[in-house]
Design a protein around this motif. Structure first.
Motif, PDB file in Angstrom:
ATOM      1  N   TYR A  10       0.683  -1.144  -0.047  1.00  0.00           N
ATOM      2  CA  TYR A  10      -0.085  -0.134  -0.031  1.00  0.00           C
ATOM      3  C   TYR A  10       0.835   1.199   0.058  1.00  0.00           C
ATOM      4  CZ  TYR A  10      -4.881   1.249   0.100  1.00  0.00           C
ATOM      5  OH  TYR A  10      -5.995   1.744  -0.513  1.00  0.00           O
ATOM      6  N   ARG A  11       1.884   1.099   0.799  1.00  0.00           N
ATOM      7  CA  ARG A  11       2.914   2.368   1.050  1.00  0.00           C
ATOM      8  C   ARG A  11       3.493   2.708  -0.771  1.00  0.00           C
ATOM      9  NH1 ARG A  11       8.561   3.350   1.660  1.00  0.00           N
ATOM     10  NH2 ARG A  11       8.898   5.078   2.694  1.00  0.00           N
ATOM     11  N   ARG A  12       3.797   1.598  -1.139  1.00  0.00           N
ATOM     12  CA  ARG A  12       4.470   1.560  -2.367  1.00  0.00           C
ATOM     13  C   ARG A  12       3.597   2.352  -3.527  1.00  0.00           C
ATOM     14  NH1 ARG A  12       7.206  -3.337  -6.068  1.00  0.00           N
ATOM     15  NH2 ARG A  12       7.773  -1.933  -7.747  1.00  0.00           N
ATOM     16  N   ALA A  13       2.175   1.671  -3.513  1.00  0.00           N
ATOM     17  CA  ALA A  13       1.137   2.339  -4.654  1.00  0.00           C
ATOM     18  C   ALA A  13       0.794   3.647  -4.098  1.00  0.00           C
ATOM     19  CB  ALA A  13      -0.145   1.300  -4.366  1.00  0.00           C
ATOM     20  N   VAL A  14       0.569   4.015  -2.914  1.00  0.00           N
ATOM     21  CA  VAL A  14       0.319   5.386  -2.590  1.00  0.00           C
ATOM     22  C   VAL A  14       1.367   6.319  -2.917  1.00  0.00           C
ATOM     23  CG1 VAL A  14      -0.268   7.189  -0.620  1.00  0.00           C
ATOM     24  CG2 VAL A  14      -1.380   4.670  -0.743  1.00  0.00           C
ATOM     25  N   TRP A  43       0.473  10.249   2.206  1.00  0.00           N
ATOM     26  CA  TRP A  43       0.828   8.936   2.898  1.00  0.00           C
ATOM     27  C   TRP A  43       1.038   9.053   4.407  1.00  0.00           C
ATOM     28  CZ3 TRP A  43       0.504   4.047   3.128  1.00  0.00           C
ATOM     29  CH2 TRP A  43       1.203   3.245   3.701  1.00  0.00           C
ATOM     30  N   PRO A  44       1.930  10.204   4.814  1.00  0.00           N
ATOM     31  CA  PRO A  44       2.265  10.006   6.286  1.00  0.00           C
ATOM     32  C   PRO A  44       0.956  10.020   7.160  1.00  0.00           C
ATOM     33  CG  PRO A  44       3.686  11.671   5.318  1.00  0.00           C
ATOM     34  CD  PRO A  44       2.353  11.159   4.217  1.00  0.00           C
ATOM     35  N   ARG A  45      -0.188  10.830   6.913  1.00  0.00           N
ATOM     36  CA  ARG A  45      -1.605  10.795   7.627  1.00  0.00           C
ATOM     37  C   ARG A  45      -2.283   9.582   7.320  1.00  0.00           C
ATOM     38  NH1 ARG A  45      -3.911  11.439  11.802  1.00  0.00           N
ATOM     39  NH2 ARG A  45      -6.224  11.940  11.747  1.00  0.00           N
ATOM     40  N   THR A  46      -2.099   8.806   6.291  1.00  0.00           N
ATOM     41  CA  THR A  46      -2.750   7.509   5.940  1.00  0.00           C
ATOM     42  C   THR A  46      -1.872   6.538   7.059  1.00  0.00           C
ATOM     43  OG1 THR A  46      -2.978   8.029   3.636  1.00  0.00           O
ATOM     44  CG2 THR A  46      -2.966   5.583   4.297  1.00  0.00           C
ATOM     45  N   ALA A  47      -0.884   6.738   7.039  1.00  0.00           N
ATOM     46  CA  ALA A  47       0.120   5.624   7.807  1.00  0.00           C
ATOM     47  C   ALA A  47      -0.436   5.819   9.277  1.00  0.00           C
ATOM     48  CB  ALA A  47       1.616   5.826   7.797  1.00  0.00           C
ATOM     49  N   ALA A  48      -0.463   7.046   9.896  1.00  0.00           N
ATOM     50  CA  ALA A  48      -0.912   7.576  11.198  1.00  0.00           C
ATOM     51  C   ALA A  48      -2.366   7.076  11.584  1.00  0.00           C
ATOM     52  CB  ALA A  48      -0.634   8.983  11.534  1.00  0.00           C
ATOM     53  N   ILE A  49      -3.195   7.184  10.568  1.00  0.00           N
ATOM     54  CA  ILE A  49      -4.657   6.783  10.791  1.00  0.00           C
ATOM     55  C   ILE A  49      -4.678   5.293  10.842  1.00  0.00           C
ATOM     56  CG2 ILE A  49      -6.854   6.436   9.642  1.00  0.00           C
ATOM     57  CD1 ILE A  49      -6.439   9.495   8.566  1.00  0.00           C
ATOM     58  N   HIS A  50      -4.018   4.461  10.133  1.00  0.00           N
ATOM     59  CA  HIS A  50      -3.729   3.000   9.826  1.00  0.00           C
ATOM     60  C   HIS A  50      -3.358   2.522  11.445  1.00  0.00           C
ATOM     61  CE1 HIS A  50      -2.526  -1.103   9.132  1.00  0.00           C
ATOM     62  NE2 HIS A  50      -3.700  -0.985   8.196  1.00  0.00           N
ATOM     63  N   ARG A  51      -2.242   3.163  11.854  1.00  0.00           N
ATOM     64  CA  ARG A  51      -1.931   2.784  13.272  1.00  0.00           C
ATOM     65  C   ARG A  51      -2.773   2.967  14.259  1.00  0.00           C
ATOM     66  NH1 ARG A  51       3.016   5.456  11.370  1.00  0.00           N
ATOM     67  NH2 ARG A  51       2.347   7.348  12.351  1.00  0.00           N
ATOM     68  N   ALA A  94      -8.106   3.829   5.954  1.00  0.00           N
ATOM     69  CA  ALA A  94      -7.168   4.806   6.202  1.00  0.00           C
ATOM     70  C   ALA A  94      -6.862   6.035   5.161  1.00  0.00           C
ATOM     71  CB  ALA A  94      -5.918   4.460   6.828  1.00  0.00           C
ATOM     72  N   LEU A  95      -6.491   5.305   3.959  1.00  0.00           N
ATOM     73  CA  LEU A  95      -6.334   6.596   2.982  1.00  0.00           C
ATOM     74  C   LEU A  95      -7.317   7.429   2.651  1.00  0.00           C
ATOM     75  CD1 LEU A  95      -4.541   7.632   0.604  1.00  0.00           C
ATOM     76  CD2 LEU A  95      -5.418   5.807  -0.680  1.00  0.00           C
ATOM     77  N   TYR A  96      -8.535   6.630   2.674  1.00  0.00           N
ATOM     78  CA  TYR A  96      -9.857   7.384   2.445  1.00  0.00           C
ATOM     79  C   TYR A  96     -10.040   8.354   3.367  1.00  0.00           C
ATOM     80  CZ  TYR A  96     -14.926   8.543   1.476  1.00  0.00           C
ATOM     81  OH  TYR A  96     -16.092   9.081   1.386  1.00  0.00           O
ATOM     82  N   GLN A  97      -9.872   8.223   4.635  1.00  0.00           N
ATOM     83  CA  GLN A  97      -9.973   9.150   5.847  1.00  0.00           C
ATOM     84  C   GLN A  97      -8.701  10.377   5.688  1.00  0.00           C
ATOM     85  OE1 GLN A  97     -10.208   7.473   9.826  1.00  0.00           O
ATOM     86  NE2 GLN A  97      -9.530   9.532  10.708  1.00  0.00           N
ATOM     87  N   ALA A  98      -7.787   9.915   5.387  1.00  0.00           N
ATOM     88  CA  ALA A  98      -6.702  11.272   5.061  1.00  0.00           C
ATOM     89  C   ALA A  98      -7.200  11.950   3.946  1.00  0.00           C
ATOM     90  CB  ALA A  98      -5.223  10.321   4.866  1.00  0.00           C
TER      91      ALA A  98
END
Length: 194
Positions: A11-15, A24-32, A57-61
């Protein structure tokens, strides 16, 4: 191809390789901060649910950044297709060993997907239809996951819309009038020949 077994890295690579890279930074934080998806079914389904958590997580970010719901959903769809599309394409290419007619190949690959990824508690019922590949999904854990997250509409972008991209790449047409995510008791799949 093996990267697909590592949802966080894939997911990180695709984003990061697309237009949503800045998120991506916000997506990763939400996912955590998300609870782990429920442990249901076989490992393939567990893997799919982990991808759905990343989609959420990506959608929310994206929504937090001010992006409209439709655009955020399409960004999720594009990321998910960039992850799953190539593998599905390879499976369809290999199905050429079965012959050149598209519908037997569609049947083979959809059977494979339900054997490996869309396992119980997914439920699929075949529909007798000599002219098409037809079946109905009567239980969808992906729709259940997004409903539990309060985002039932995200199911369409993160999962359902990929079916149409898959059919397009296979050279067939998919018609579907009802989905569980849309509030119906089933999803009706009809793959038509070109």
């Amino acid at each position: 191809m093996l990267l697909i077994l590592l949802p966080g890295l894939a997911y990180r690579r695709a984003v990061l390789s697309g237009p949503a890279a800045a998120h991506w930074p916000r997506t990763a934080a939400i996912h955590r901060g998300l609870a782990s998806p429920p442990r249901v079914g076989l490992p393939g389904l567990a893997l799919m649910l982990r991808y759905m958590a990343w989609s959420r997580a990506l959608y929310q970010a994206l929504r937090e950044s001010g992006m409209e719901p439709q655009a955020a959903g399409q960004a999720v769809r594009d990321v998910n297709w960039s992850i799953f599309g190539p593998g599905i394409g390879v499976a369809f290419s290999i199905s050429r060993l079965r012959g050149i007619e598209p519908l037997p190949r569609v049947r083979l690959v959809t059977d494979l997907l339900f054997a490996l990824l869309f396992t119980r508690p997914f439920r699929r019922r075949r529909v007798a239809d000599g002219a098409n590949v037809s079946f109905e999904v009567t239980s969808c854990p992906l729709a259940d996951y997004f409903k539990a997250q309060g985002l039932p509409q995200l199911t369409h972008h993160a999962a359902c819309s990929l079916d149409f991209l898959m059919a397009r790449d296979w050279g067939v047409t998919l018609s579907r009038e009802r989905t569980i995510a849309g509030g119906h008791p089933l999803c009706d799949f009809r793959f038509h020949p070109p």
